[in-house]
Design an enzyme around this catalytic site. Structure first.
Site, PDB file in Angstrom:
ATOM      1  N   GLU A   1     -18.650  11.045  10.518  1.00  0.00           N
ATOM      2  CA  GLU A   1     -17.247  10.694  10.799  1.00  0.00           C
ATOM      3  C   GLU A   1     -16.414  10.664   9.535  1.00  0.00           C
ATOM      4  OE1 GLU A   1     -17.392   7.019  12.949  1.00  0.00           O
ATOM      5  OE2 GLU A   1     -17.961   8.022  14.827  1.00  0.00           O
TER       6      GLU A   1
ATOM      7  N   HIS B   1     -22.531  10.308   2.287  1.00  0.00           N
ATOM      8  CA  HIS B   1     -22.965   8.918   2.125  1.00  0.00           C
ATOM      9  C   HIS B   1     -24.311   8.729   2.800  1.00  0.00           C
ATOM     10  CE1 HIS B   1     -20.425   9.302   5.697  1.00  0.00           C
ATOM     11  NE2 HIS B   1     -21.195   8.403   6.261  1.00  0.00           N
TER      12      HIS B   1
HETATM   13  P1  AMP Z   1     -20.841   8.487   9.398  1.00  0.00           P
HETATM   14  O1  AMP Z   1     -20.854   8.516  10.902  1.00  0.00           O
HETATM   15  O2  AMP Z   1     -22.200   8.641   8.793  1.00  0.00           O
HETATM   16  O3  AMP Z   1     -19.813   9.421   8.808  1.00  0.00           O
HETATM   17  O4  AMP Z   1     -20.433   6.990   9.058  1.00  0.00           O
HETATM   18  C1  AMP Z   1     -19.229   6.611   8.480  1.00  0.00           C
HETATM   19  C2  AMP Z   1     -19.369   5.130   8.197  1.00  0.00           C
HETATM   20  O5  AMP Z   1     -18.311   4.754   7.332  1.00  0.00           O
HETATM   21  C3  AMP Z   1     -19.273   4.240   9.443  1.00  0.00           C
HETATM   22  O6  AMP Z   1     -20.446   3.426   9.542  1.00  0.00           O
HETATM   23  C4  AMP Z   1     -18.020   3.421   9.181  1.00  0.00           C
HETATM   24  O7  AMP Z   1     -18.119   2.107   9.656  1.00  0.00           O
HETATM   25  C5  AMP Z   1     -17.907   3.466   7.670  1.00  0.00           C
HETATM   26  N1  AMP Z   1     -16.559   3.286   7.162  1.00  0.00           N
HETATM   27  C6  AMP Z   1     -15.442   3.908   7.568  1.00  0.00           C
HETATM   28  N2  AMP Z   1     -14.377   3.470   6.858  1.00  0.00           N
HETATM   29  C7  AMP Z   1     -14.860   2.552   5.982  1.00  0.00           C
HETATM   30  C8  AMP Z   1     -14.266   1.730   4.977  1.00  0.00           C
HETATM   31  N3  AMP Z   1     -12.961   1.747   4.741  1.00  0.00           N
HETATM   32  N4  AMP Z   1     -15.067   0.909   4.265  1.00  0.00           N
HETATM   33  C9  AMP Z   1     -16.404   0.860   4.509  1.00  0.00           C
HETATM   34  N5  AMP Z   1     -17.015   1.598   5.439  1.00  0.00           N
HETATM   35  C10 AMP Z   1     -16.258   2.430   6.167  1.00  0.00           C
END
Ligand code: AMP
Ligand code: ZN
Length: 139
Positions: A94, A99
């Site tokens: 997302e 990460h």
């Molecule tokens: P992914 O589906 O691996 O791309 O996960 C993206 C992750 O980023 C999710 O677990 C979100 O909760 C996290 N996330 C999105 N925005 C933020 C933010 N501003 N600070 C910390 N985590 C975030």
């Protein structure tokens, strides 16, 4: 628009940091699936491992492993850990800045990993071998 993780790294958005060095940072996930869920993020922007120098990706995973070891011995005392990287929309990505999730696990913690395929018959050895060959030829 902009990238939320670049904004965090540049100090333009809030985060709860665990680690910062010249190449990699780690901060708490804003929507943790369990207590202690954190993200390990290279400073250099890139969506996928192929977009970044190999040593940066390696350092990101090494840092994730080191932090995971720390989480295990911390007061959080999880029963286990999941390391998770979503590479591509189809994989659940997302935020398109690479990460690694470090997810402490606490037994019946409500975070589920499931697959429709587990309800079906598993592939036989020949099919597993064919798939192994496809991957082998590509590496
Ligand atoms: P992914 O589906 O691996 O791309 O996960 C993206 C992750 O980023 C999710 O677990 C979100 O909760 C996290 N996330 C999105 N925005 C933020 C933010 N501003 N600070 C910390 N985590 C975030
Ligand atoms: Zn970014």
């Amino acid at each position: 628009m902009g990238c939320i993780f670049c904004n965090i790294i540049e100090g333009k958005a809030d985060a709860s940091f665990i680690h910062k060095d010249d190449d990699v940072v780690a901060f708490m996930d804003i929507r943790p699936v369990s207590k202690g869920h954190l993200l390990v993020v290279p400073i250099q922007h890139g969506s996928s491992p192929e977009d970044l120098p190999e040593e940066i990706v390696t350092k990101t995973f090494e840092t994730a492993l080191r932090i995971a070891r720390g989480v295990k011995t911390s007061e959080l005392a999880p029963a286990g850990i999941n390391l998770f990287l979503a590479d591509g929309k189809a994989a659940g990505q997302e935020v398109f800045h690479l990460h690694v999730h470090v997810i402490p696990r606490y037994g019946d913690d409500g975070f589920h990993i499931s697959a429709d395929a587990w309800a079906e018959a598993p592939p036989d050895r020949a099919e597993l071998g064919d798939t192994a060959s496809i991957i082998q030829r590509a590496i």
